[in-house]
Design a protein around this motif. Structure first.
Motif, PDB file in Angstrom:
ATOM      1  N   PRO A  60      12.619  -1.964  11.749  1.00 29.35           N
ATOM      2  CA  PRO A  60      12.362  -0.687  11.204  1.00 29.35           C
ATOM      3  C   PRO A  60      11.668   0.346  11.955  1.00 29.35           C
ATOM      4  CG  PRO A  60      12.321  -2.334   9.528  1.00 29.35           C
ATOM      5  CD  PRO A  60      12.131  -2.761  10.881  1.00 29.35           C
ATOM      6  N   PRO A  68      12.846   4.665   4.584  1.00 30.46           N
ATOM      7  CA  PRO A  68      11.625   3.934   3.945  1.00 30.46           C
ATOM      8  C   PRO A  68      12.219   2.463   3.263  1.00 30.46           C
ATOM      9  CG  PRO A  68      11.492   6.250   3.304  1.00 30.46           C
ATOM     10  CD  PRO A  68      12.814   6.030   4.257  1.00 30.46           C
ATOM     11  N   ALA A  69      13.233   2.760   2.750  1.00 33.02           N
ATOM     12  CA  ALA A  69      13.915   1.501   2.056  1.00 33.02           C
ATOM     13  C   ALA A  69      14.038   0.215   3.034  1.00 33.02           C
ATOM     14  CB  ALA A  69      15.200   1.610   1.370  1.00 33.02           C
ATOM     15  N   GLY A  71      12.061  -0.872   5.254  1.00 34.11           N
ATOM     16  CA  GLY A  71      10.963  -1.276   5.360  1.00 34.11           C
ATOM     17  C   GLY A  71      10.429  -2.265   4.182  1.00 34.11           C
ATOM     18  N   ALA A  72      11.405  -2.176   3.321  1.00 36.31           N
ATOM     19  CA  ALA A  72      11.003  -2.859   2.161  1.00 36.31           C
ATOM     20  C   ALA A  72      10.539  -4.493   2.604  1.00 36.31           C
ATOM     21  CB  ALA A  72      12.248  -2.812   0.982  1.00 36.31           C
ATOM     22  N   GLY A  73       9.754  -4.928   1.653  1.00 38.91           N
ATOM     23  CA  GLY A  73       9.325  -6.394   1.677  1.00 38.91           C
ATOM     24  C   GLY A  73       7.890  -6.489   2.027  1.00 38.91           C
ATOM     25  N   VAL A  74       7.326  -7.547   2.290  1.00 38.39           N
ATOM     26  CA  VAL A  74       5.914  -7.981   2.473  1.00 38.39           C
ATOM     27  C   VAL A  74       5.371  -7.328   3.647  1.00 38.39           C
ATOM     28  CG1 VAL A  74       3.997  -9.723   2.486  1.00 38.39           C
ATOM     29  CG2 VAL A  74       6.114  -9.866   1.043  1.00 38.39           C
ATOM     30  N   VAL A  75       4.535  -6.517   3.584  1.00 40.26           N
ATOM     31  CA  VAL A  75       3.862  -5.941   4.984  1.00 40.26           C
ATOM     32  C   VAL A  75       2.791  -6.901   5.541  1.00 40.26           C
ATOM     33  CG1 VAL A  75       2.832  -4.134   5.935  1.00 40.26           C
ATOM     34  CG2 VAL A  75       4.146  -3.806   4.093  1.00 40.26           C
ATOM     35  N   GLY A  76       1.956  -7.635   4.762  1.00 41.45           N
ATOM     36  CA  GLY A  76       1.018  -8.431   5.036  1.00 41.45           C
ATOM     37  C   GLY A  76       0.259  -8.754   3.791  1.00 41.45           C
ATOM     38  N   ALA A  77      -0.899  -9.714   4.319  1.00 43.47           N
ATOM     39  CA  ALA A  77      -1.921 -10.047   3.167  1.00 43.47           C
ATOM     40  C   ALA A  77      -3.068  -9.266   3.626  1.00 43.47           C
ATOM     41  CB  ALA A  77      -1.885 -11.497   3.033  1.00 43.47           C
ATOM     42  N   PHE A  78      -3.652  -8.491   2.888  1.00 39.56           N
ATOM     43  CA  PHE A  78      -4.884  -7.723   3.247  1.00 39.56           C
ATOM     44  C   PHE A  78      -5.901  -8.021   2.227  1.00 39.56           C
ATOM     45  CE2 PHE A  78      -1.423  -5.379   5.237  1.00 39.56           C
ATOM     46  CZ  PHE A  78      -1.860  -4.873   6.332  1.00 39.56           C
TER      47      PHE A  78
END
Lengths: 130, 263, 564
Positions: A60, A68-69, A71-78
């Motif tokens: 994306p 923006p939609a 890009g939905a979903g998990v970005v990462g674990a912070f």
């Protein structure tokens, strides 16, 4: 991915050409070796990005029309907070002081590094804890 | 803009008598003069470009200062203009490079010479020896040893260092060169005026770096021969000649054990 | 706690729960939030700026008379060594890529945090401890390092510089070097992997682009320095002879290694500040960055060339290839010139608003112009032979770094409201600008002249030519003015403390960081706008004011600039 790959590969090619010109012209080794290594350092990630940019569809963030939609979903674990970077940093600090004030500084130094490596790794495995 | 590329070359051709000095001076060797003309050329280019940029900037910020809340037209690209200020500077750069090469090739050339001086730098002084003769001049810090050389003659300098890196710098020659341990640095001077010129170490070399002085005394060829003849093998005569060459009597202790020793 | 993050989808403000973590000292010790780390970096580096500036003031006081006796020769060597080291290693770089970039870059690309938050925290701790390590030298018996910030071998070996101060200097640099490398890795990974949807590479703000190129340069250059430092330490303590003639080593090798790091380092320092100034010029002219793509290519060109010019610091060694390094160094003037003209193009036909940040950026442009033009001289070997190691060189790079300080101050005034939620006082800011700008010129201009008259650098005293005194005194006056400007900045921080609430977008700015709240929430965004250009916030607020491509001539739209 594609622009990232081109950026790094382009820099790598430039350093390669410069290295060839410089080395042949000056016969001076140190600079030639360093530029050659610089070229490799660009080719390594550049080649990786090039490899994947040909095998995956545009992300994306590479799609000029993405919403923006998309890009939905998990970005990462912070991690929220963590004491282990501080512990590791202090370990490195004491280890460097060992270079100056005596080898016994390595005892707390390496001890803290070891502790931080264990703690940081298990924090990642457990999913994190303060 | 295009004229700016030609100007340094034009300035080189001029004698420099009507061109401003831009803070530098012509110096007393042949190469110091060509360096000075190169300096003037670069300065003219820099003055033109600097003025151009400042005028454009002043116009932009004064003419277009904020007058209200209107949003200006969102101009973003102007390809021909951008290409212009890419290509013209490249041409200027190659002009500067050409002028640089002309001066540089003359300056670093090492023609065969009749006079050679071995210059050895050490913490914190200088030793000037004249191969083939008995002449040796040594001095530390404010003793300010004097290097004597003939005028209007190519003088070959063989620059070495015994300990750390030093800088051989004579302001009047518009020139400096590192004295490196393990490397013989070669260069050639041709002084055009007689006189005594001040020199000093420019590369940080430890505690008494600020006091590592020397002088260059340019004399006529006959005076140079007389000066050389004054040296005999005896150490006493050498010392006398050195004293004659005008060394000052003040003296700073030469070595300390470490940097904290003199606090 | 580990937060598994999903991207915010909707433009409505969600009912969020604020992140609850520890507070106070424990928060500072354990945080992995890039904004807190960035703020720690910024505060630490500004403190180090003040320390380095104090060294500079002592140096100027010592040079006020030809036979100054304020400090001894040995102390003077320590002072200028640590002044250079603190300013270059500990202030300028970390302030830019550890401080402002750390805070701003993730927000500008629409990321929730840096890619490796714990590594980011480690970077800060290495930076802090490295700085402490280097400054510890002043408390050892032999004093701090005293071989100049370049530590030329063989002066830096164990015979000429014994003592713990030099080793602490090496140790401090090892720590801060790794800190820089980790930050570089983090920035590259963040920019490559955590951009928001639609944020293509050629829609990233110039500041982010410059930080990306800076980070790549860090990764190319810093390992060389670290390797060199390990060699130097081995020479000092393990009996190797890498840089000593006696054992068959080559002293000039240190210079090659050092400057192979050292010249890219100049651009590692400069590019972030170019980026800050670019953003400020665009926002306070209410226009897009003129020649946006040209700007990016100029940045990449500077970075590429910067790895091939290191030996222009070594022209006077007599053992380097002069023409190659001369032409490469001269060529760097071309992309730099493109940037300068693009900056002016950005202001052209704009609405130039003289806020403190904009004044600082204009001051940067003028000062950098001087530093850049004198840099062209030094790329020419004959002129370098003439001015090398004189105050001309000192003046040249002080013009450049003081320009960076001006841009950095502009960056603080520009982004401060975003980071803290409060504005700084503009009136004090403008007074500070005039002190800083005038002080810089008064400080550097006499140094150019005194250098041309033959005063070498790193001289504690200059007894044989008292005529240099007048110019040195003028320069010292400039240093005092700069010192006053620093005090004014601290005064401003105190006066403005939590006084002027900023709002989300006080400057009507253009990039993504101004879309979120001030200060941003824990993971930066509750919502994201559609990203269709390098100015998403501007497009959202002023949808009718698109950038006009070349060749189109539109009548200016005369609407007021009120935000929605």
């Amino acid at each position: 991915m594609r622009v990232e790959a081109k950026l790094l590969l382009g820099l790598g090619v430039f350093f390669g050409v410069m290295c060839a010109v410089y080395w042949n012209w000056s016969l001076e080794n140190a600079g030639g070796v360093m530029m050659f290594a610089g070229m490799l350092l660009c080719f390594l990630p550049g080649g990786y990005y090039y490899f994947w940019s040909r095998r995956m569809k545009a992300r994306p963030e590479d799609d000029p029309q993405a919403t923006p939609a998309q890009g939905a979903g998990v970005v990462g674990a912070f991690p929220g907070t963590s004491i282990w970077p501080f512990t590791l940093g202090m370990g490195a600090f004491f280890s460097v002081l060992a270079l100056v004030f005596g080898i016994w500084f390595l005892v707390p130094g390496l001890g803290l590094v070891f502790w931080a490596v264990l703690g940081g790794t298990s924090e990642g495995r457990r999913g994190g804890r303060v | 803009m295009r004229r700016a590329a030609a100007l340094p070359l034009a300035a080189l051709a001029l004698s420099g008598c009507t061109v401003p000095t831009f803070g530098a001076s012509a110096g007393d060797t042949t190469s110091s003069r060509s360096v000075y003309h190169l300096w003037q050329g670069f300065s003219i280019g820099a003055a033109i470009i600097g003025t151009l940029v400042l005028v454009l900037l002043a116009w932009a910020i004064l003419r277009y200062r904020r007058k209200g809340d209107a949003i200006p037209t969102q101009y973003q690209y102007h390809i021909p203009l951008e290409l212009t200020y890419t290509i013209v500077p490249i041409l200027i750069v190659f002009g500067l490079f050409a002028a640089t090469m002309v001066v540089e090739n003359k300056e670093v050339a090492n023609p065969p010479t009749k006079v050679t001086i071995d210059v050895n730098a050490f913490q914190w002084g200088w030793k000037f020896s004249y191969p083939g003769t008995n002449a040796v001049v040594v001095g530390q810090t404010t003793q300010t040893p004097v290097m004597v050389m003939p005028v209007n003659t190519d003088v070959h300098i063989n620059l070495t260092s015994t300990d750390v890196i030093h800088g051989f710098y004579v302001k009047a020659f518009n020139f400096s060169r590192y004295a490196l341990p393990g490397i013989d640095n070669q260069f050639t001077f041709r002084a055009v005026n007689t006189g005594t010129f001040f020199g000093q170490c420019t590369q940080l070399c430890g505690l008494y770096h600020s006091l590592m002085f020397f002088k260059v005394k340019v004399v006529s060829a006959s005076a140079y021969q007389t000066w050389l003849a004054g040296f005999t093998n005896s150490a006493a005569a050498q010392a006398a000649a050195a004293a004659q060459a005008g060394q000052s009597a003040t003296y700073v202790p030469t070595k300390v054990t470490n940097s904290s020793g003199v606090k | 706690m580990t937060d598994v993050l999903e991207r915010p989808l909707h433009l409505e403000e969600p009912d969020h729960h604020e992140h609850h973590g520890p507070s106070g000292l424990l928060k500072w010790l354990t945080t992995t939030d890039h904004k807190v780390i960035g703020l720690s970096y910024t505060v630490t580096s500004v403190i180090l700026l003040v320390i380095g500036g104090a060294f500079a003031e002592i140096i100027r006081a010592q040079l006020a008379s030809p036979n100054g006796t304020l400090v001894s020769l040995a102390q003077y060597n320590e002072l200028f060594t640590m002044h250079g080291s603190v300013m270059i290693y500990l202030f300028a770089g970390p302030f830019a890529f550890g401080g402002l970039a750390n805070i701003i870059v993730p927000i500008q690309v629409g990321a929730p945090d840096m890619a490796f938050p714990r590594l980011n925290a480690l970077s800060y701790w290495l930076y802090l401890t490295g700085s402490i390590t280097m400054l510890l030298g002043f408390f050892t018996a032999g004093g701090a390092a005293n071989f100049g910030w370049v530590a030329y071998a063989p002066l830096s070996n164990s015979i000429n510089t014994p003592g713990a101060g030099a080793d602490l200097w090496i140790g401090g640099l090892l720590l801060t070097g790794f800190s820089a490398i980790f930050t570089g890795v983090n920035l590259v990974a963040t920019i490559f992997y955590l951009r928001a949807p639609g944020m293509t590479m050629f829609r990233m703000p110039i500041f982010t682009w410059n930080m990306l190129v800076t980070a790549i340069l860090i990764l190319l250059a810093f390992p060389v320095l670290t390797a060199g430092l390990i060699m130097l330490y081995a020479d000092r303590h393990f009996g190797t002879h890498i840089f000593s003639v006696a054992g068959g080593g080559v002293p000039v090798l240190w210079q090659h290694i050092f400057w192979f790091w050292g010249h890219p380092e100049v651009y590692i320092l400069a590019l972030p500040f170019f980026g800050m100034a670019t953003e400020i010029f665009a926002v306070f002219s209410r226009k897009p960055v003129f020649g946006y793509k040209g700007m990016i290519f100029a940045t990449i060109t500077i970075a590429a060339l910067s790895l091939g010019v290191w030996a222009h610091h070594m022209f006077t060694t007599g053992v380097v290839l002069l023409p190659f390094f001369s032409i490469m160094s001269l060529l760097i003037a071309v992309p730099t010139g493109i940037k300068i003209f693009n900056w002016i193009g950005t202001m052209w036909r704009g609405q130039v608003w003289f806020s403190t940040a904009m004044l600082m950026a204009i001051g940067f442009l003028v000062t950098f112009l001087v530093g850049g033009l004198t840099g062209v001289y030094l790329a020419s070997p004959p002129l370098d032979f003439f001015t090398h190691d004189t105050y001309f060189v000192v003046a040249h790079f002080h013009s450049v770094v003081m320009a960076l300080v001006l841009a950095g101050m502009g960056g603080l005034y520009y982004w401060g409201p975003k980071v803290t939620g409060y504005m700084l006082n503009e009136r004090i800011g403008k007074i500070q600008f005039w002190f800083l700008f005038v002080g810089t010129q008064v400080f550097t201009m006499p140094l150019y002249l005194v250098g041309l008259r033959g005063m070498p650098r790193r001289m504690a005293i200059y007894p044989h030519d008292p005529q240099w005194k007048f110019l040195n005194d003028v320069s010292s006056l400039g240093a005092v003015l700069i010192g006053i400007s620093t005090i004014l900045f601290v005064v401003n921080l105190v006066v403005s403390w939590k006084k002027y609430p900023a709002g989300d977008n006080p400057w009507d700015a253009q990039t993504l960081e101004w879309f979120t709240t001030s200060p941003p929430p824990h993971h930066n965004f509750y919502r994201l706008p559609p990203i269709r250009s390098e100015r998403p916030t501007w497009d959202y607020n002023h949808p009718e004011h698109h950038a006009v491509p070349h060749g189109q001539h539109v009548e200016p739209v005369l609407t007021t600039g009120e935000s929605k």
